[in-house]
Design a protein around this motif. Structure first.
Motif, PDB file in Angstrom:
ATOM      1  N   MET A  48       0.870  -1.192   0.000  1.00  0.00           N
ATOM      2  CA  MET A  48       0.000   0.000   0.000  1.00  0.00           C
ATOM      3  C   MET A  48       0.895   1.227   0.000  1.00  0.00           C
ATOM      4  N   THR A  49       0.418   2.295  -0.654  1.00  0.00           N
ATOM      5  CA  THR A  49       1.291   3.442  -0.892  1.00  0.00           C
ATOM      6  C   THR A  49       0.655   4.757  -0.419  1.00  0.00           C
ATOM      7  N   ALA A  50       1.480   5.640   0.103  1.00  0.00           N
ATOM      8  CA  ALA A  50       1.041   7.004   0.461  1.00  0.00           C
ATOM      9  C   ALA A  50       2.151   7.964   0.082  1.00  0.00           C
ATOM     10  N   GLY A  51       1.775   9.120  -0.413  1.00  0.00           N
ATOM     11  CA  GLY A  51       2.794  10.121  -0.730  1.00  0.00           C
ATOM     12  C   GLY A  51       2.692  10.542  -2.182  1.00  0.00           C
ATOM     13  N   ASN A  52       3.791  11.042  -2.706  1.00  0.00           N
ATOM     14  CA  ASN A  52       3.828  11.538  -4.077  1.00  0.00           C
ATOM     15  C   ASN A  52       3.420  10.442  -5.066  1.00  0.00           C
ATOM     16  N   LEU A  53       2.385  10.714  -5.876  1.00  0.00           N
ATOM     17  CA  LEU A  53       1.828   9.678  -6.745  1.00  0.00           C
ATOM     18  C   LEU A  53       2.807   9.239  -7.830  1.00  0.00           C
ATOM     19  N   ALA A  54       3.605  10.175  -8.343  1.00  0.00           N
ATOM     20  CA  ALA A  54       4.586   9.798  -9.366  1.00  0.00           C
ATOM     21  C   ALA A  54       5.609   8.835  -8.756  1.00  0.00           C
ATOM     22  N   THR A  56       5.126   6.788  -6.059  1.00  0.00           N
ATOM     23  CA  THR A  56       4.572   5.479  -5.727  1.00  0.00           C
ATOM     24  C   THR A  56       4.249   4.681  -6.994  1.00  0.00           C
ATOM     25  N   GLN A  57       3.807   5.370  -8.061  1.00  0.00           N
ATOM     26  CA  GLN A  57       3.547   4.637  -9.304  1.00  0.00           C
ATOM     27  C   GLN A  57       4.844   4.104  -9.900  1.00  0.00           C
ATOM     28  N   LEU A  89      14.035  -4.975  -0.579  1.00  0.00           N
ATOM     29  CA  LEU A  89      13.930  -4.689  -2.016  1.00  0.00           C
ATOM     30  C   LEU A  89      12.987  -3.514  -2.279  1.00  0.00           C
ATOM     31  N   VAL A  90      11.837  -3.539  -1.615  1.00  0.00           N
ATOM     32  CA  VAL A  90      10.871  -2.452  -1.810  1.00  0.00           C
ATOM     33  C   VAL A  90      11.473  -1.129  -1.306  1.00  0.00           C
ATOM     34  N   GLY A  91      12.147  -1.181  -0.155  1.00  0.00           N
ATOM     35  CA  GLY A  91      12.779   0.019   0.410  1.00  0.00           C
ATOM     36  C   GLY A  91      13.831   0.587  -0.523  1.00  0.00           C
ATOM     37  N   SER A  92      14.672  -0.286  -1.078  1.00  0.00           N
ATOM     38  CA  SER A  92      15.736   0.230  -1.947  1.00  0.00           C
ATOM     39  C   SER A  92      15.155   0.759  -3.263  1.00  0.00           C
ATOM     40  N   THR A  93      14.050   0.146  -3.706  1.00  0.00           N
ATOM     41  CA  THR A  93      13.393   0.655  -4.918  1.00  0.00           C
ATOM     42  C   THR A  93      12.810   2.047  -4.660  1.00  0.00           C
ATOM     43  N   LEU A  94      12.184   2.209  -3.492  1.00  0.00           N
ATOM     44  CA  LEU A  94      11.622   3.517  -3.134  1.00  0.00           C
ATOM     45  C   LEU A  94      12.714   4.580  -3.055  1.00  0.00           C
ATOM     46  N   LYS A  95      13.804   4.231  -2.385  1.00  0.00           N
ATOM     47  CA  LYS A  95      14.920   5.172  -2.235  1.00  0.00           C
ATOM     48  C   LYS A  95      15.479   5.557  -3.602  1.00  0.00           C
ATOM     49  N   GLU A  96      15.601   4.573  -4.486  1.00  0.00           N
ATOM     50  CA  GLU A  96      16.125   4.790  -5.838  1.00  0.00           C
ATOM     51  C   GLU A  96      15.236   5.772  -6.616  1.00  0.00           C
ATOM     52  N   VAL A  97      13.915   5.569  -6.522  1.00  0.00           N
ATOM     53  CA  VAL A  97      12.985   6.435  -7.260  1.00  0.00           C
ATOM     54  C   VAL A  97      13.060   7.867  -6.737  1.00  0.00           C
ATOM     55  N   ILE A  98      13.079   8.021  -5.401  1.00  0.00           N
ATOM     56  CA  ILE A  98      13.123   9.371  -4.826  1.00  0.00           C
ATOM     57  C   ILE A  98      14.432  10.062  -5.202  1.00  0.00           C
ATOM     58  N   ALA A 108      14.588  19.318  -3.310  1.00  0.00           N
ATOM     59  CA  ALA A 108      13.419  18.762  -3.966  1.00  0.00           C
ATOM     60  C   ALA A 108      12.988  17.428  -3.368  1.00  0.00           C
ATOM     61  N   SER A 109      13.915  16.719  -2.694  1.00  0.00           N
ATOM     62  CA  SER A 109      13.599  15.352  -2.291  1.00  0.00           C
ATOM     63  C   SER A 109      12.349  15.256  -1.431  1.00  0.00           C
ATOM     64  N   SER A 110      12.115  16.280  -0.592  1.00  0.00           N
ATOM     65  CA  SER A 110      10.946  16.210   0.288  1.00  0.00           C
ATOM     66  C   SER A 110       9.645  16.150  -0.512  1.00  0.00           C
ATOM     67  N   LYS A 111       9.638  16.769  -1.679  1.00  0.00           N
ATOM     68  CA  LYS A 111       8.417  16.773  -2.496  1.00  0.00           C
ATOM     69  C   LYS A 111       8.109  15.401  -3.088  1.00  0.00           C
ATOM     70  N   PHE A 112       9.125  14.581  -3.215  1.00  0.00           N
ATOM     71  CA  PHE A 112       8.944  13.294  -3.880  1.00  0.00           C
ATOM     72  C   PHE A 112       8.790  12.155  -2.883  1.00  0.00           C
ATOM     73  N   ARG A 113       8.602  12.499  -1.625  1.00  0.00           N
ATOM     74  CA  ARG A 113       8.578  11.480  -0.582  1.00  0.00           C
ATOM     75  C   ARG A 113       7.340  10.597  -0.663  1.00  0.00           C
ATOM     76  N   ALA A 114       7.474   9.374  -0.168  1.00  0.00           N
ATOM     77  CA  ALA A 114       6.351   8.456  -0.073  1.00  0.00           C
ATOM     78  C   ALA A 114       6.653   7.470   1.049  1.00  0.00           C
ATOM     79  N   SER A 115       5.598   6.917   1.630  1.00  0.00           N
ATOM     80  CA  SER A 115       5.730   5.861   2.630  1.00  0.00           C
ATOM     81  C   SER A 115       4.927   4.662   2.145  1.00  0.00           C
ATOM     82  N   LEU A 116       5.379   3.488   2.527  1.00  0.00           N
ATOM     83  CA  LEU A 116       4.735   2.271   2.039  1.00  0.00           C
ATOM     84  C   LEU A 116       4.481   1.303   3.195  1.00  0.00           C
TER      85      LEU A 116
END
Lengths: 254, 254
Positions: A48-54, A56-57, A89-98, A108-116
């Protein structure tokens, strides 16, 4: 904003998410925030995803794409040996995207944040849940903290704290999550219907149905309307304050 | 953080505030956040504060000091002709204090922010409440928004929304505020006991007693413990979800 809850019960796991996304109150739409991967009989993983939609997608897209290219060296979400490794794996993918989105500016990083929230079970392991932070690190549920919330967590927390019981049935858990969501929806415009939920029964290792509550769902309406009445009844069942007994408290003139 | 509520009823006004201040979780203490000025038979004004403690103490100090130097040209909180003018005076005092603290750096003003609730009645006027922002501007209660919260407002809002009734008695209002505070205290360490409250009866124009609930107050304990049980009972009074009836909702495989 968003609201998602992942709950661990003795019977299994329960996930619920809202579907509202917005960029300002004048621009909102419906999007799914719950995603499932599974190898029936071997693993079931829900995200499940919360945060910047770009963000999380992109995370969901990368996890999905990589799960299909089994030729690559790195294990995919369908191959990681444990839920702990899935969370990594999910954590490193999230970090990579941000990090990828943030290259243009240092702030800018704060704008792209998301939690899962990621949860599920892999054969020979136990069902579990992880809360994954934008930095890619994560925490796991424990007996003392048996659920995770992401997004707008505050309005719906008091009822979770009071009514959660590890022995509760899926039927009661769905009711509990609906009450928590309803309190949030009534207070924050950025959390909205429809609501998606799914349950996972321990050791079943099969993907569960995703069920959607629309605004006119009769059960949702019975909880939403009934909870107001039940709360008022609960409130009136408590004793009123008695001003006649000032000895019970320190009273003084200001 | 802090939590304060100001409630307008048909009978009058009710104020409640916590007393915890903190600079980090390793440095907290007890301080009063509710202050009353009055000219018996003519006016009663109560102020509650949330935010930077140096700012709020400076505001209270300035209002207090100026109310005693009646020689000055500017009308004081004891002389303003209407509650609207009282709110303007308090707002401009708050803005002045924040601006004064902020001179050292351009980004510093956010650190010195505070929000206030001011309420009361002046002879020939009606009892009312104002929520004052750090910028010095303010809004007034209406029939549609009959209460204000400042500080950690989210956890305690759902019960206020559901159980508030303009016709309720002071005895029930105190109970309502205690339930709202208890939900907040259980969720946020920066809101803590003791709790101060006071009530003001419309047209009485006399200062009210400030009553304090300590952690071992029997009434507070009866509400705090009773509310958990009452909530669980309310929760169990609602129908559980029935998985057997998928026709009630859209069900699909993911």
């Amino acid at each position: 904003m968003t609201y998602c809850i992942g709950l661990r019960l003795n019977k299994g796991l329960v996930f619920m998410s809202d579907t509202r996304t917005n960029a300002g109150v004048d621009n909102f739409s419906v999007t799914r925030k719950m995603f499932t991967w599974s190898v029936p009989g071997e693993r079931m993983i829900t995200l499940m995803t919360a945060g910047n939609l770009a963000t999380t997608q992109a995370v969901v897209g990368l996890l999905e794409e990589r799960s299909k290219t089994t030729q690559e060296r790195n294990p995919t979400i369908l191959e990681e040996p444990t839920m702990f490794q899935v969370a990594r794996l999910v954590g490193s993918t999230l970090k990579e995207v941000i990090a990828d989105s943030s290259e243009v500016g240092q702030d800018a990083s704060s704008k792209f944040r998301a939690s899962l929230i990621v949860g599920g079970q892999i054969k020979d392991g136990k069902p579990t849940l992880f809360l994954i932070y934008p930095e890619g690190n994560f925490i796991e549920v424990t007996e003392d903290s048996p659920f995770f919330q992401i997004g707008e967590t505050k309005y719906g927390k008091p009822i979770l704290v009071r009514a959660y019981d590890p022995d509760m049935s899926f039927e009661d858990a769905v009711k509990l999550l609906l009450v928590s969501f309803d309190s949030t929806i009534k207070a924050n415009l950025s959390v909205g219907l429809p609501l998606d939920f799914s349950t996972y029964e321990t050791d079943s290792l099969v993907p569960s149905d995703l069920i959607r509550f629309d605004a006119d769902d009769p059960y949702y309406l019975s909880i939403s309307n009934g909870w107001g009445d039940a709360l008022r009844k609960a409130f009136h069942s408590l004793p009123s304050y008695a001003f006649e007994m000032p000895d019970d408290s320190v009273s003084r003139k200001t």
